[in-house]
Design an enzyme around this catalytic site. Sequence first.
Site, PDB file in Angstrom:
ATOM      1  N   TYR A  13      49.611  -8.603  51.499  1.00  0.00           N
ATOM      2  CA  TYR A  13      50.439  -7.771  50.703  1.00  0.00           C
ATOM      3  C   TYR A  13      49.767  -7.279  49.458  1.00  0.00           C
ATOM      4  O   TYR A  13      49.522  -6.123  49.105  1.00  0.00           O
ATOM      5  CB  TYR A  13      51.714  -8.398  50.203  1.00  0.00           C
ATOM      6  CG  TYR A  13      52.365  -7.591  48.997  1.00  0.00           C
ATOM      7  CD1 TYR A  13      53.099  -6.656  49.290  1.00  0.00           C
ATOM      8  CD2 TYR A  13      52.203  -8.109  47.869  1.00  0.00           C
ATOM      9  CE1 TYR A  13      53.674  -5.936  48.260  1.00  0.00           C
ATOM     10  CE2 TYR A  13      52.895  -7.557  46.911  1.00  0.00           C
ATOM     11  CZ  TYR A  13      53.642  -6.307  47.115  1.00  0.00           C
ATOM     12  OH  TYR A  13      53.923  -5.647  46.019  1.00  0.00           O
ATOM     13  N   GLY A  29      53.305  -6.171  41.804  1.00  0.00           N
ATOM     14  CA  GLY A  29      54.230  -6.765  42.400  1.00  0.00           C
ATOM     15  C   GLY A  29      54.171  -8.062  42.709  1.00  0.00           C
ATOM     16  O   GLY A  29      53.133  -8.431  43.411  1.00  0.00           O
ATOM     17  N   SER A  40      54.969  -5.637  36.110  1.00  0.00           N
ATOM     18  CA  SER A  40      55.470  -4.899  37.281  1.00  0.00           C
ATOM     19  C   SER A  40      57.040  -5.009  37.389  1.00  0.00           C
ATOM     20  O   SER A  40      57.526  -6.016  37.364  1.00  0.00           O
ATOM     21  CB  SER A  40      54.987  -5.156  38.597  1.00  0.00           C
ATOM     22  OG  SER A  40      55.598  -4.932  39.484  1.00  0.00           O
ATOM     23  N   GLN A  98      56.197  -1.795  33.217  1.00  0.00           N
ATOM     24  CA  GLN A  98      56.342  -0.757  34.474  1.00  0.00           C
ATOM     25  C   GLN A  98      57.522  -0.835  34.955  1.00  0.00           C
ATOM     26  O   GLN A  98      58.207  -1.788  35.639  1.00  0.00           O
ATOM     27  CB  GLN A  98      55.081  -0.912  35.055  1.00  0.00           C
ATOM     28  CG  GLN A  98      54.957  -0.108  36.180  1.00  0.00           C
ATOM     29  CD  GLN A  98      55.697  -0.666  37.611  1.00  0.00           C
ATOM     30  OE1 GLN A  98      55.609  -1.713  37.840  1.00  0.00           O
ATOM     31  NE2 GLN A  98      56.369   0.136  38.178  1.00  0.00           N
ATOM     32  N   TYR A 121      60.341   0.996  38.220  1.00  0.00           N
ATOM     33  CA  TYR A 121      60.533   2.080  39.224  1.00  0.00           C
ATOM     34  C   TYR A 121      61.891   2.576  38.912  1.00  0.00           C
ATOM     35  O   TYR A 121      62.803   1.449  38.789  1.00  0.00           O
ATOM     36  CB  TYR A 121      60.303   1.525  40.617  1.00  0.00           C
ATOM     37  CG  TYR A 121      59.082   0.951  41.168  1.00  0.00           C
ATOM     38  CD1 TYR A 121      58.155   1.804  40.995  1.00  0.00           C
ATOM     39  CD2 TYR A 121      58.767  -0.397  41.328  1.00  0.00           C
ATOM     40  CE1 TYR A 121      56.830   1.489  41.408  1.00  0.00           C
ATOM     41  CE2 TYR A 121      57.528  -0.800  41.800  1.00  0.00           C
ATOM     42  CZ  TYR A 121      56.406   0.130  41.663  1.00  0.00           C
ATOM     43  OH  TYR A 121      55.325  -0.130  42.425  1.00  0.00           O
ATOM     44  N   THR A 178      56.369   4.665  36.923  1.00  0.00           N
ATOM     45  CA  THR A 178      55.513   4.812  38.012  1.00  0.00           C
ATOM     46  C   THR A 178      56.360   5.996  38.692  1.00  0.00           C
ATOM     47  O   THR A 178      57.469   5.917  38.960  1.00  0.00           O
ATOM     48  CB  THR A 178      55.207   3.562  38.610  1.00  0.00           C
ATOM     49  OG1 THR A 178      54.525   2.859  38.125  1.00  0.00           O
ATOM     50  CG2 THR A 178      54.520   3.917  39.983  1.00  0.00           C
ATOM     51  N   LYS A 203      52.619   6.878  35.044  1.00  0.00           N
ATOM     52  CA  LYS A 203      51.514   6.318  35.818  1.00  0.00           C
ATOM     53  C   LYS A 203      51.662   6.928  37.236  1.00  0.00           C
ATOM     54  O   LYS A 203      52.778   6.998  37.988  1.00  0.00           O
ATOM     55  CB  LYS A 203      51.741   4.715  36.089  1.00  0.00           C
ATOM     56  CG  LYS A 203      51.066   3.900  37.079  1.00  0.00           C
ATOM     57  CD  LYS A 203      50.770   2.777  36.892  1.00  0.00           C
ATOM     58  CE  LYS A 203      50.097   1.828  37.911  1.00  0.00           C
ATOM     59  NZ  LYS A 203      50.629   1.987  39.296  1.00  0.00           N
ATOM     60  N   SER A 250      46.296   7.760  38.654  1.00  0.00           N
ATOM     61  CA  SER A 250      46.217   6.452  39.660  1.00  0.00           C
ATOM     62  C   SER A 250      46.850   7.228  41.001  1.00  0.00           C
ATOM     63  O   SER A 250      47.370   8.009  41.183  1.00  0.00           O
ATOM     64  CB  SER A 250      47.224   5.502  39.024  1.00  0.00           C
ATOM     65  OG  SER A 250      47.338   4.624  40.111  1.00  0.00           O
ATOM     66  N   HIS A 284      47.816   4.584  43.052  1.00  0.00           N
ATOM     67  CA  HIS A 284      48.389   3.185  43.239  1.00  0.00           C
ATOM     68  C   HIS A 284      47.518   2.560  43.961  1.00  0.00           C
ATOM     69  O   HIS A 284      48.060   1.632  44.747  1.00  0.00           O
ATOM     70  CB  HIS A 284      49.800   3.685  44.040  1.00  0.00           C
ATOM     71  CG  HIS A 284      50.878   2.599  43.863  1.00  0.00           C
ATOM     72  ND1 HIS A 284      52.050   3.047  43.214  1.00  0.00           N
ATOM     73  CD2 HIS A 284      51.138   1.302  43.920  1.00  0.00           C
ATOM     74  CE1 HIS A 284      52.845   2.200  43.185  1.00  0.00           C
ATOM     75  NE2 HIS A 284      52.347   0.969  43.589  1.00  0.00           N
ATOM     76  N   ARG A 340      47.866   2.665  47.667  1.00  0.00           N
ATOM     77  CA  ARG A 340      49.138   1.933  48.488  1.00  0.00           C
ATOM     78  C   ARG A 340      50.147   2.991  48.640  1.00  0.00           C
ATOM     79  O   ARG A 340      51.160   2.370  49.128  1.00  0.00           O
ATOM     80  CB  ARG A 340      49.473   0.787  47.582  1.00  0.00           C
ATOM     81  CG  ARG A 340      48.541  -0.355  47.307  1.00  0.00           C
ATOM     82  CD  ARG A 340      48.505  -1.095  46.253  1.00  0.00           C
ATOM     83  NE  ARG A 340      49.895  -2.095  46.399  1.00  0.00           N
ATOM     84  CZ  ARG A 340      49.846  -3.359  46.977  1.00  0.00           C
ATOM     85  NH1 ARG A 340      48.607  -3.565  47.694  1.00  0.00           N
ATOM     86  NH2 ARG A 340      50.751  -4.104  47.198  1.00  0.00           N
ATOM     87  N   SER A 381      42.916   2.492  40.093  1.00  0.00           N
ATOM     88  CA  SER A 381      42.505   2.575  41.431  1.00  0.00           C
ATOM     89  C   SER A 381      40.928   2.388  41.351  1.00  0.00           C
ATOM     90  O   SER A 381      40.274   3.327  41.218  1.00  0.00           O
ATOM     91  CB  SER A 381      43.074   3.783  41.620  1.00  0.00           C
ATOM     92  OG  SER A 381      44.453   3.850  41.418  1.00  0.00           O
ATOM     93  N   VAL A 433      38.702   0.250  40.359  1.00  0.00           N
ATOM     94  CA  VAL A 433      37.678  -0.234  39.003  1.00  0.00           C
ATOM     95  C   VAL A 433      37.322  -1.437  39.362  1.00  0.00           C
ATOM     96  O   VAL A 433      38.503  -2.449  39.442  1.00  0.00           O
ATOM     97  CB  VAL A 433      38.532   0.089  37.764  1.00  0.00           C
ATOM     98  CG1 VAL A 433      37.423  -0.500  36.783  1.00  0.00           C
ATOM     99  CG2 VAL A 433      38.951   1.469  37.369  1.00  0.00           C
ATOM    100  N   ARG A 434      36.186  -1.907  39.503  1.00  0.00           N
ATOM    101  CA  ARG A 434      35.775  -3.224  39.964  1.00  0.00           C
ATOM    102  C   ARG A 434      34.564  -3.544  39.000  1.00  0.00           C
ATOM    103  O   ARG A 434      34.264  -4.820  39.140  1.00  0.00           O
ATOM    104  CB  ARG A 434      35.300  -3.271  41.280  1.00  0.00           C
ATOM    105  CG  ARG A 434      36.392  -3.220  42.309  1.00  0.00           C
ATOM    106  CD  ARG A 434      37.495  -4.245  42.346  1.00  0.00           C
ATOM    107  NE  ARG A 434      38.572  -4.073  43.388  1.00  0.00           N
ATOM    108  CZ  ARG A 434      39.731  -3.513  42.725  1.00  0.00           C
ATOM    109  NH1 ARG A 434      39.895  -2.986  41.642  1.00  0.00           N
ATOM    110  NH2 ARG A 434      40.694  -3.342  43.638  1.00  0.00           N
TER     111      ARG A 434
HETATM  112  C1  GLV Z   1      54.314  -2.576  44.201  1.00  0.00           C
HETATM  113  O1  GLV Z   1      53.920  -1.803  43.335  1.00  0.00           O
HETATM  114  C2  GLV Z   1      53.239  -2.470  45.235  1.00  0.00           C
HETATM  115  O2  GLV Z   1      52.165  -1.101  45.257  1.00  0.00           O
HETATM  116  O3  GLV Z   1      53.247  -2.976  46.377  1.00  0.00           O
END
Ligand code: GLV
Length: 421
Positions: free
Chosen positions: A65, A120, A147, A167, A169, A195, A294, A316, A318, A321, A349, A351-352
């Site tokens: 996940y 999440g 989240s 953040q 939803y 978001t 976002k 972003s 996400h 995702r 998204s 950035v490492r």
């Molecule tokens: C939650 O924000 C997810 O992307 O799983």
Amino acid sequence: MPTDAYRCGDRRSTVQTDRAVASSAIVTVEKRAAKHVPAAMRQMLALDDFEAAARRYLPRPVFGYVSGASETGASFLDNRKAFADDSFVPRILRNVGNRSQATSLFDVSYAHPFGISPMGLSALAAFDGDVALARTAGTMRIPSILSATSLTKLERVAREGGSRWFQAYLPGEADRIDAMVDRVAAAGFETFVLTVDVPVAANRENNVRNGFNAPLQPSLGLAWQGLTHPRWLVGTALRTLLRHGMPHFENMDAGRGPPILSRNLVRALGKRDQLGWEHVDRIRARWKGRLVLKGILSPEDAHLAREAGVDGIIVSNHGGRQLDGAISPLRMLAEIVERSGEMPVMLDSGVRRGTDVLKALALGARFVFVGRPFLYAAAVFGEAGVIHAANLLVDEIDRDMALLGVRDLAELSPSFLRRVS
Ligand code: GLV
């Protein structure tokens, strides 16, 4: 020279005032690494190292996940490639002693130009994950964003954490929006991040393949995963049950959501696909703090956000995702910055590395957010792990600034980059 002295497992943030130390930055960073990093973390030399450790530590559905993306993973993979497609043009002989990473955002001074993205189910992967991430933010003097799909009451994170970013939803339903905005305000959060790239749930086939549902459904397979990952079972799952009881989705709405483990409950997402700019206007009128959108990838949407009186945006996809094939934020950044005027543009998204942070800043981002690696660090090593991960990034940024020829992040500009593919 990083300004935060490194204190693993110690929540105090100590500002290092002795500027003379800065002249031997490289030596100091290496000494610090050898001296203060707990033995278990000495092999964690870069953010990506935490992923391999978390893959071993976490049950497959949980790791899947966190690490997963949608459908083919095209956006997820391109998020990394986008950074590689820009190369640096370093400047030399510019006296880069006394470097500073201090960054001001919305009139708040942060010690570093990065924060922790909302993630999440952090408290499923890491014991007390939401609080650990927020506390680290306080220690490091950076922001972290709680989240909406977290399992810890937002009021507790506001009390015990060191960051005041939440953040949400939200569905296109005025009464649910109002109630949630009021709850977040009453808890003392200062920045409300909406978001906007989730009108429907994404197609995450990897979750199905790995046996992951939200809520999780009890099954023999899930029990087997727990038994074969005993450190997680005891150190995270059982410890959570004993300390806090069965975790629930606490922050999707003004009221409590369903438990994380349930045979037949379905999460009610509401009319998310009916969310529109009129709801942004509504939130803007009701929320007195800073409002951030976002999930923006279009310069036109950045312009609309600015017109709507939004305080900032996070460019972003996400973390790859949501919409598979959605363009990588870095590729849109310069155009979005151009349409955003004075409104701060942030990015997440992919950035490492410190070099990624500097590339995004050079293209006009005011700030960046990093997600998964911090959660992997929290899962395996707890709060000390998140601090170590953050310090790795701090050290990389510091070293990369010197090698690039900048002392202050405000000196960065597109002239330090060339597109190479
Ligand atoms: C939650 O924000 C997810 O992307 O799983």
